[in-house]
Design a protein around this motif. Structure first.
Motif, PDB file in Angstrom:
ATOM      1  N   ILE A 113       1.399   4.302  72.639  1.00 52.28           N
ATOM      2  CA  ILE A 113       2.425   4.268  73.677  1.00 52.28           C
ATOM      3  C   ILE A 113       2.248   5.508  74.550  1.00 52.28           C
ATOM      4  N   LEU A 114       2.212   5.299  75.853  1.00 57.53           N
ATOM      5  CA  LEU A 114       2.123   6.386  76.815  1.00 57.53           C
ATOM      6  C   LEU A 114       3.457   6.487  77.546  1.00 57.53           C
ATOM      7  N   LEU A 115       3.858   7.707  77.878  1.00 57.93           N
ATOM      8  CA  LEU A 115       5.063   7.892  78.675  1.00 57.93           C
ATOM      9  C   LEU A 115       4.997   9.205  79.430  1.00 57.93           C
ATOM     10  N   VAL A 116       5.851   9.321  80.417  1.00 53.68           N
ATOM     11  CA  VAL A 116       6.061  10.579  81.120  1.00 53.68           C
ATOM     12  C   VAL A 116       7.472  11.004  80.747  1.00 53.68           C
ATOM     13  N   GLY A 117       7.582  12.120  80.020  1.00 55.92           N
ATOM     14  CA  GLY A 117       8.899  12.510  79.543  1.00 55.92           C
ATOM     15  C   GLY A 117       8.955  13.935  79.032  1.00 55.92           C
ATOM     16  N   ASP A 118      10.068  14.247  78.438  1.00 55.07           N
ATOM     17  CA  ASP A 118      10.374  15.587  77.953  1.00 55.07           C
ATOM     18  C   ASP A 118       9.734  15.819  76.579  1.00 55.07           C
ATOM     19  N   PRO A 119       8.742  16.718  76.484  1.00 57.44           N
ATOM     20  CA  PRO A 119       8.058  16.932  75.202  1.00 57.44           C
ATOM     21  C   PRO A 119       8.981  17.280  74.029  1.00 57.44           C
ATOM     22  N   PRO A 120       9.989  18.140  74.193  1.00 58.72           N
ATOM     23  CA  PRO A 120      10.843  18.424  73.035  1.00 58.72           C
ATOM     24  C   PRO A 120      11.592  17.185  72.524  1.00 58.72           C
ATOM     25  N   TYR A 121      12.033  16.317  73.433  1.00 59.74           N
ATOM     26  CA  TYR A 121      12.741  15.109  73.002  1.00 59.74           C
ATOM     27  C   TYR A 121      11.793  14.134  72.325  1.00 59.74           C
ATOM     28  N   PHE A 122      10.681  13.803  72.984  1.00 56.82           N
ATOM     29  CA  PHE A 122       9.785  12.782  72.462  1.00 56.82           C
ATOM     30  C   PHE A 122       8.858  13.291  71.366  1.00 56.82           C
ATOM     31  N   GLY A 123       8.689  14.590  71.265  1.00 53.00           N
ATOM     32  CA  GLY A 123       7.856  15.155  70.209  1.00 53.00           C
ATOM     33  C   GLY A 123       8.361  14.820  68.821  1.00 53.00           C
ATOM     34  N   ARG A 124       9.652  14.674  68.649  1.00 53.51           N
ATOM     35  CA  ARG A 124      10.199  14.347  67.327  1.00 53.51           C
ATOM     36  C   ARG A 124       9.796  12.952  66.845  1.00 53.51           C
ATOM     37  N   PHE A 125       9.325  12.122  67.760  1.00 51.91           N
ATOM     38  CA  PHE A 125       8.848  10.792  67.387  1.00 51.91           C
ATOM     39  C   PHE A 125       7.337  10.774  67.159  1.00 51.91           C
ATOM     40  N   GLY A 126       6.686  11.904  67.407  1.00 45.25           N
ATOM     41  CA  GLY A 126       5.235  11.991  67.246  1.00 45.25           C
ATOM     42  C   GLY A 126       4.447  11.960  68.531  1.00 45.25           C
ATOM     43  N   PHE A 127       5.121  11.883  69.681  1.00 42.55           N
ATOM     44  CA  PHE A 127       4.419  11.908  70.961  1.00 42.55           C
ATOM     45  C   PHE A 127       3.843  13.298  71.179  1.00 42.55           C
ATOM     46  N   GLU A 128       2.615  13.323  71.705  1.00 42.42           N
ATOM     47  CA  GLU A 128       1.929  14.584  71.981  1.00 42.42           C
ATOM     48  C   GLU A 128       1.371  14.576  73.394  1.00 42.42           C
ATOM     49  N   ARG A 129       1.252  15.739  73.940  1.00 44.90           N
ATOM     50  CA  ARG A 129       0.658  15.885  75.270  1.00 44.90           C
ATOM     51  C   ARG A 129      -0.785  15.386  75.235  1.00 44.90           C
ATOM     52  N   THR A 130      -1.172  14.709  76.295  1.00 44.57           N
ATOM     53  CA  THR A 130      -2.552  14.241  76.406  1.00 44.57           C
ATOM     54  C   THR A 130      -3.138  14.707  77.725  1.00 44.57           C
ATOM     55  N   GLU A 131      -4.270  15.353  77.648  1.00 46.26           N
ATOM     56  CA  GLU A 131      -4.940  15.817  78.863  1.00 46.26           C
ATOM     57  C   GLU A 131      -6.114  14.923  79.228  1.00 46.26           C
ATOM     58  N   ALA A 132      -6.423  13.942  78.370  1.00 48.45           N
ATOM     59  CA  ALA A 132      -7.578  13.073  78.589  1.00 48.45           C
ATOM     60  C   ALA A 132      -7.224  11.827  79.386  1.00 48.45           C
ATOM     61  N   VAL A 133      -5.960  11.681  79.743  1.00 48.59           N
ATOM     62  CA  VAL A 133      -5.468  10.487  80.422  1.00 48.59           C
ATOM     63  C   VAL A 133      -4.999  10.876  81.817  1.00 48.59           C
ATOM     64  N   THR A 134      -5.310  10.045  82.795  1.00 52.29           N
ATOM     65  CA  THR A 134      -4.834  10.287  84.153  1.00 52.29           C
ATOM     66  C   THR A 134      -4.109   9.062  84.681  1.00 52.29           C
ATOM     67  N   LEU A 135      -3.035   9.315  85.401  1.00 51.41           N
ATOM     68  CA  LEU A 135      -2.280   8.250  86.047  1.00 51.41           C
ATOM     69  C   LEU A 135      -2.743   8.129  87.492  1.00 51.41           C
ATOM     70  N   PRO A 136      -2.506   6.988  88.128  1.00 49.65           N
ATOM     71  CA  PRO A 136      -2.946   6.773  89.509  1.00 49.65           C
ATOM     72  C   PRO A 136      -2.014   7.428  90.532  1.00 49.65           C
ATOM     73  N   GLY A 137      -1.687   8.687  90.305  1.00 47.15           N
ATOM     74  CA  GLY A 137      -0.805   9.427  91.194  1.00 47.15           C
ATOM     75  C   GLY A 137      -0.393  10.720  90.520  1.00 47.15           C
ATOM     76  N   PRO A 138       0.331  11.564  91.244  1.00 45.96           N
ATOM     77  CA  PRO A 138       0.697  12.854  90.676  1.00 45.96           C
ATOM     78  C   PRO A 138       1.719  12.738  89.545  1.00 45.96           C
ATOM     79  N   VAL A 139       1.506  13.556  88.524  1.00 48.78           N
ATOM     80  CA  VAL A 139       2.441  13.641  87.406  1.00 48.78           C
ATOM     81  C   VAL A 139       2.264  15.017  86.775  1.00 48.78           C
ATOM     82  N   ASP A 140       3.330  15.595  86.299  1.00 55.25           N
ATOM     83  CA  ASP A 140       3.261  16.883  85.614  1.00 55.25           C
ATOM     84  C   ASP A 140       2.499  16.667  84.312  1.00 55.25           C
ATOM     85  N   PRO A 141       1.324  17.265  84.149  1.00 55.73           N
ATOM     86  CA  PRO A 141       0.517  17.026  82.944  1.00 55.73           C
ATOM     87  C   PRO A 141       1.214  17.426  81.652  1.00 55.73           C
TER      88      PRO A 141
END
Length: 161
Positions: A113-141
Motif C-alpha cells: 500500500i502506498l500513500l502520502v501522509g503523516d509518518p508518525p501517524y502511519f508509521g504505527r501501522f508499519g508504513f515507511e518512507r520510500t525514496e525509490a518511488v516517484t509520483l507523476p507530480g510534486p510530493v513531499d518525499p
C-alpha cells in the motif's frame, strides 16, 4: 466527540449511496485545496478498488478509499484520502479504516500500500518512507510512505492501473 459510551460507530464497505456523505466528510477534512495535490490528480478519472466508511446513527463520519496503481512493474494500491468527522477524530476511527485497508489489500495478495501522509501517524501501522518511488507530480518525499505486504520494496514511477 460524540458520547462513545452510547454510540459505537460501525465499519462498512462503501456503497454508491454513500458518495455524497463521503464527499462531505472529505471536503470538511481537506477543503478545496486538495484538488491541487498530486495524490488527488492521480485519483482523477480512476475508480477506487474499494472504499470503507465509518457510520454512526447520523450517517457517514469517516471514509477511506483504495485505488489501483502499479509501482514500477508491481501491482499495489494507493490509500487515500482518509477522513474522519472532526467530532470523532480522537476515537480511533482512522486506525480502524487503515486496518480495514490492510486486511483487504492482504486478501487481494497485493505487494503493498502506498500513500502520502503523516509518518508518525502511519508509521504505527508499519508504513515507511520510500525514496525509490516517484509520483507523476510534486510530493513531499518525507510523506511518501510504503507498507510492504509481501516483503517487496518496488521502485519506479507510479501509474494508475
Amino acid at each position: 466527540m460524540t458520547d462513545a459510551a452510547t454510540e459505537v460507530p460501525t465499519l462498512a464497505t462503501e456503497t454508491a449511496f454513500d458518495a455524497v456523505a463521503v464527499a462531505r466528510v472529505v471536503e470538511a477534512a481537506f477543503g478545496p485545496g486538495r484538488y491541487a495535490k498530486t495524490a488527488e490528480r492521480m485519483r482523477e478519472g480512476s475508480e477506487p478498488q474499494i472504499g470503507f466508511v465509518m457510520r454512526d446513527k447520523g450517517g457517514v463520519i469517516g471514509s477511506v478509499r483504495l485505488w489501483p496503481i502499479i509501482v514500477g512493474e508491481t501491482p499495489a494500491t494507493f490509500l487515500g484520502p482518509i477522513a474522519v468527522d472532526r467530532s470523532w477524530r480522537e476515537a480511533g476511527l482512522g486506525a480502524s479504516l487503515v486496518d480495514a485497508c490492510m486486511v483487504w489489500a492482504r486478501a487481494q495478495r497485493l505487494a503493498g500500500i502506498l500513500l502520502v501522509g503523516d509518518p508518525p501517524y502511519f508509521g504505527r501501522f508499519g508504513f515507511e518512507r520510500t525514496e525509490a518511488v516517484t509520483l507523476p507530480g510534486p510530493v513531499d518525499p518525507a510523506r511518501l510512505l510504503w507498507l510492504s505486504l509481501d516483503g517487496s520494496h518496488p521502485s519506479g514511477q507510479v501509474r494508475v492501473r
